[in-house]
Design a protein around this motif. Structure first.
Motif, mmCIF file in Angstrom:
data_model
loop_
_atom_site.group_PDB
_atom_site.id
_atom_site.type_symbol
_atom_site.label_atom_id
_atom_site.label_comp_id
_atom_site.label_asym_id
_atom_site.label_seq_id
_atom_site.Cartn_x
_atom_site.Cartn_y
_atom_site.Cartn_z
ATOM 1 N N MET A 1 28.966 -32.615 -24.074
ATOM 2 C CA MET A 1 27.838 -32.518 -23.930
ATOM 3 C C MET A 1 27.006 -31.397 -24.817
ATOM 4 S SD MET A 1 26.853 -33.699 -20.116
ATOM 5 C CE MET A 1 25.158 -32.983 -20.322
ATOM 6 N N ALA B 1 35.272 -37.781 -16.409
ATOM 7 C CA ALA B 1 33.976 -37.232 -16.186
ATOM 8 C C ALA B 1 33.811 -35.644 -16.820
ATOM 9 C CB ALA B 1 33.461 -37.383 -14.620
ATOM 10 N N ALA B 2 34.817 -35.127 -16.603
ATOM 11 C CA ALA B 2 34.718 -33.518 -17.147
ATOM 12 C C ALA B 2 34.773 -33.526 -18.650
ATOM 13 C CB ALA B 2 36.013 -32.699 -16.614
ATOM 14 N N GLY C 1 29.292 -33.335 -9.833
ATOM 15 C CA GLY C 1 30.206 -34.844 -9.867
ATOM 16 C C GLY C 1 31.480 -34.518 -9.356
ATOM 17 N N ASP D 1 33.512 -35.599 -20.637
ATOM 18 C CA ASP D 1 32.238 -35.978 -21.184
ATOM 19 C C ASP D 1 31.245 -34.851 -21.118
ATOM 20 O OD1 ASP D 1 32.951 -38.734 -21.462
ATOM 21 O OD2 ASP D 1 32.283 -39.620 -19.521
ATOM 22 N N VAL D 2 31.258 -34.198 -20.016
ATOM 23 C CA VAL D 2 30.308 -32.917 -19.631
ATOM 24 C C VAL D 2 30.859 -31.848 -20.812
ATOM 25 C CG1 VAL D 2 29.937 -31.020 -18.086
ATOM 26 C CG2 VAL D 2 30.062 -33.346 -17.309
ATOM 27 N N PHE D 3 32.137 -31.401 -21.102
ATOM 28 C CA PHE D 3 32.357 -30.588 -21.939
ATOM 29 C C PHE D 3 32.012 -30.746 -23.450
ATOM 30 C CE2 PHE D 3 36.174 -29.540 -18.999
ATOM 31 C CZ PHE D 3 35.288 -28.642 -18.295
ATOM 32 N N ARG E 1 24.774 -28.456 -17.935
ATOM 33 C CA ARG E 1 26.277 -28.951 -18.040
ATOM 34 C C ARG E 1 26.992 -28.659 -16.819
ATOM 35 N NH1 ARG E 1 28.471 -26.761 -23.622
ATOM 36 N NH2 ARG E 1 26.642 -25.149 -23.463
ATOM 37 N N PHE E 2 26.944 -27.290 -16.540
ATOM 38 C CA PHE E 2 27.874 -27.072 -15.384
ATOM 39 C C PHE E 2 27.339 -27.698 -14.192
ATOM 40 C CE2 PHE E 2 28.974 -22.758 -17.690
ATOM 41 C CZ PHE E 2 29.909 -23.486 -18.625
ATOM 42 N N GLU E 3 26.278 -27.644 -13.731
ATOM 43 C CA GLU E 3 25.678 -28.323 -12.670
ATOM 44 C C GLU E 3 26.314 -29.633 -12.822
ATOM 45 O OE1 GLU E 3 22.066 -28.785 -9.681
ATOM 46 O OE2 GLU E 3 21.685 -27.362 -11.510
ATOM 47 N N THR E 4 26.041 -30.581 -13.738
ATOM 48 C CA THR E 4 26.656 -31.900 -13.839
ATOM 49 C C THR E 4 28.042 -31.957 -13.384
ATOM 50 O OG1 THR E 4 24.848 -32.509 -15.361
ATOM 51 C CG2 THR E 4 26.814 -33.714 -15.377
ATOM 52 N N LEU E 5 28.967 -31.173 -14.116
ATOM 53 C CA LEU E 5 30.230 -31.146 -13.761
ATOM 54 C C LEU E 5 30.660 -30.652 -12.375
ATOM 55 C CD1 LEU E 5 33.190 -31.197 -14.681
ATOM 56 C CD2 LEU E 5 33.070 -28.446 -15.445
#
Length: 205
Positions: free
Chosen positions: A85, A78-79, A99, A81-83, A92-96
């Protein structure tokens, strides 16, 4: 002379027994601590013998390490994928962070077991370190890219900054696992703010 044919049925049975043991331990950890659970209980819940448990695991901590490895793999995926994005840093940071915190909050019983075994079992300790290392490199690369693009100012070494930010996350997740009193949303919002200020010098959108 022909090669021996692998015993696929036996392998499948072994995989199922191992998974039953892990599922049994997962269930038991929801209601008790790692210290309070014994191998006889795990084996009985899984429907296998004690000797079967020891065929797969050296002890309870090794089984906890196997459970945590699955969580670490999911979190690392998951991380990444976020990095990779595109979009506003805050999103982005809130998603990471949301999660990671949400995942371990839902499995706080497992995180507590990992904490209990962390310094007494080399395998569990390595799981912690492997999990952190899986995040440090991609976060440092992202910080360097933001600096090169002029969207983030120069600052501390990117690897050192990534390490400290992730250690802050780890400490927050540990507090959640220990059932502290801080509201989960407040914790997530605060972590996102700290990350933004540390990397961008401001709460940039």
């Amino acid at each position: 002379m022909s090669e021996p044919v692998p015993d696929r049925a036996g392998t499948d049975r072994g995989d199922r027994s191992r998974q039953r043991l892990l599922a049994a331990l997962d269930d038991l950890l929801r209601d008790g601590s790692l210290e309070s659970i014994n191998i006889a209980e795990i084996s009985e819940r899984a429907g296998v013998t004690r000797s079967a448990f020891y065929f797969y695991f050296a002890g309870k901590a090794d089984a906890v390490a196997a459970l945590s490895a699955q969580m670490n793999d999911e979190a690392a995926g998951a991380a990444r994928d976020v990095f990779e994005m595109h979009g506003p840093p805050r999103a982005r940071f809130e998603t990471l962070i949301r999660g990671l915190v949400a995942a371990w909050s839902d499995h706080r019983y497992l995180y507590r077991a990992m904490l209990d075994a962390r310094y007494s079992n080399a395998t569990v300790h390595e799981q912690f370190e492997t999990g952190r290392r899986a995040f440090i490199r991609p976060l440092a690369v992202m910080i360097d890219a933001e600096r090169a693009a002029g969207t983030a100012p120069d600052g501390p070494d990117s690897t050192a900054l990534a390490t400290v930010l992730l250690e802050l996350n780890d400490r927050s997740i540990e507090s959640i696992a220990r059932d502290d009193d801080l509201d989960l949303e407040q914790r997530i919002t605060t972590l996102v703010t700290i990350w933004l200020r540390a990397i961008y010098g401001t709460e940039t959108e």
